[in-house]
Motif scaffolding. Sequence first.
Motif, mmCIF file in Angstrom:
data_model
loop_
_atom_site.group_PDB
_atom_site.id
_atom_site.type_symbol
_atom_site.label_atom_id
_atom_site.label_comp_id
_atom_site.label_asym_id
_atom_site.label_seq_id
_atom_site.Cartn_x
_atom_site.Cartn_y
_atom_site.Cartn_z
ATOM 1 N N ALA A 46 -28.204 41.861 -101.414
ATOM 2 C CA ALA A 46 -29.149 40.784 -101.103
ATOM 3 C C ALA A 46 -30.582 41.252 -101.328
ATOM 4 O O ALA A 46 -31.411 40.510 -101.864
ATOM 5 N N ALA A 47 -30.878 42.485 -100.952
ATOM 6 C CA ALA A 47 -32.222 43.027 -101.159
ATOM 7 C C ALA A 47 -32.534 43.153 -102.645
ATOM 8 O O ALA A 47 -33.651 42.844 -103.085
ATOM 9 N N GLU A 48 -31.564 43.587 -103.445
ATOM 10 C CA GLU A 48 -31.755 43.723 -104.889
ATOM 11 C C GLU A 48 -31.939 42.375 -105.579
ATOM 12 O O GLU A 48 -32.677 42.263 -106.554
ATOM 13 N N LEU A 49 -31.263 41.344 -105.079
ATOM 14 C CA LEU A 49 -31.306 40.029 -105.713
ATOM 15 C C LEU A 49 -32.549 39.230 -105.354
ATOM 16 O O LEU A 49 -32.867 38.255 -106.037
ATOM 17 N N LYS A 50 -33.227 39.625 -104.309
ATOM 18 C CA LYS A 50 -34.374 38.855 -103.824
ATOM 19 C C LYS A 50 -35.380 38.607 -104.949
ATOM 20 O O LYS A 50 -35.833 39.531 -105.602
ATOM 21 N N GLY A 51 -35.682 37.325 -105.182
ATOM 22 C CA GLY A 51 -36.647 36.947 -106.205
ATOM 23 C C GLY A 51 -36.127 36.982 -107.631
ATOM 24 O O GLY A 51 -36.882 36.802 -108.570
ATOM 25 N N SER A 52 -34.832 37.194 -107.818
ATOM 26 C CA SER A 52 -34.280 37.258 -109.174
ATOM 27 C C SER A 52 -33.357 36.066 -109.420
ATOM 28 O O SER A 52 -33.059 35.298 -108.513
ATOM 29 N N GLU A 53 -32.897 35.960 -110.632
ATOM 30 C CA GLU A 53 -31.953 34.906 -111.015
ATOM 31 C C GLU A 53 -30.520 35.420 -111.072
ATOM 32 O O GLU A 53 -29.608 34.684 -111.412
ATOM 33 N N GLN A 55 -26.814 37.166 -109.896
ATOM 34 C CA GLN A 55 -25.822 36.928 -108.860
ATOM 35 C C GLN A 55 -25.019 38.195 -108.626
ATOM 36 O O GLN A 55 -24.944 39.066 -109.495
ATOM 37 N N TRP A 56 -24.406 38.258 -107.464
ATOM 38 C CA TRP A 56 -23.554 39.382 -107.098
ATOM 39 C C TRP A 56 -22.284 38.800 -106.510
ATOM 40 O O TRP A 56 -22.323 37.816 -105.770
ATOM 41 N N LEU A 66 -19.889 35.012 -103.275
ATOM 42 C CA LEU A 66 -20.836 34.953 -104.378
ATOM 43 C C LEU A 66 -22.225 34.810 -103.774
ATOM 44 O O LEU A 66 -22.475 33.911 -102.984
ATOM 45 N N LEU A 67 -23.115 35.717 -104.163
ATOM 46 C CA LEU A 67 -24.437 35.815 -103.550
ATOM 47 C C LEU A 67 -25.496 35.738 -104.635
ATOM 48 O O LEU A 67 -25.368 36.386 -105.675
ATOM 49 N N ASP A 68 -26.525 34.910 -104.423
ATOM 50 C CA ASP A 68 -27.708 34.957 -105.271
ATOM 51 C C ASP A 68 -28.918 35.091 -104.357
ATOM 52 O O ASP A 68 -28.764 35.360 -103.175
ATOM 53 N N GLU A 70 -30.851 32.996 -103.055
ATOM 54 C CA GLU A 70 -31.095 31.936 -102.081
ATOM 55 C C GLU A 70 -29.864 31.475 -101.313
ATOM 56 O O GLU A 70 -29.987 30.982 -100.202
ATOM 57 N N GLU A 71 -28.691 31.599 -101.908
ATOM 58 C CA GLU A 71 -27.514 30.986 -101.315
ATOM 59 C C GLU A 71 -26.301 31.906 -101.376
ATOM 60 O O GLU A 71 -26.181 32.738 -102.267
ATOM 61 N N VAL A 72 -25.406 31.690 -100.423
ATOM 62 C CA VAL A 72 -24.132 32.398 -100.366
ATOM 63 C C VAL A 72 -23.023 31.361 -100.472
ATOM 64 O O VAL A 72 -23.090 30.304 -99.842
ATOM 65 N N MET A 73 -22.039 31.665 -101.292
ATOM 66 C CA MET A 73 -20.849 30.825 -101.377
ATOM 67 C C MET A 73 -19.648 31.705 -101.076
ATOM 68 O O MET A 73 -19.519 32.800 -101.633
#
Length: 120
Positions: A46-53, A55-56, A66-68, A70-73
């Motif tokens: 989550a820290a790595e994805l902050k401000g990026s496009e 997904q993890w 699935l994490l981006d 802004e949102e978690v699914m």
Amino acid sequence: MDYEFLRDVTGQVVVKFSMGHEAIGHWINEELKGDLNILDQIEAAAAELKGSERQWQLAGHEYTLLLDSEEVMIRANQLEFESDEMEEGMNYYDEESLSFCGVEDFLAALQAYRNFMLNH
């Protein structure tokens, strides 16, 4: 998003989430099972994805996260249906198999889970 943590008769932590977010509780109960190392991985992602496009994804036996930024699914792995098999006007009940929430709310729930695991 409401949730509660309990210990069953065996001492295992059981998590229950409110309607619409049940899959998050199922994911914690089935995939995390008290493994705080997975929590560390998710927080780092989550820290790595902050401000990026980007997904993890973390695929488990029963559920996939699935994490981006802004949102978690969280989705049950069995939730892949063929769309042509559906009768017109019908839809699948998937409230307990699919949940979405914001990253901050999800991380707060995981922190509460970690605190419960360590202190109760």
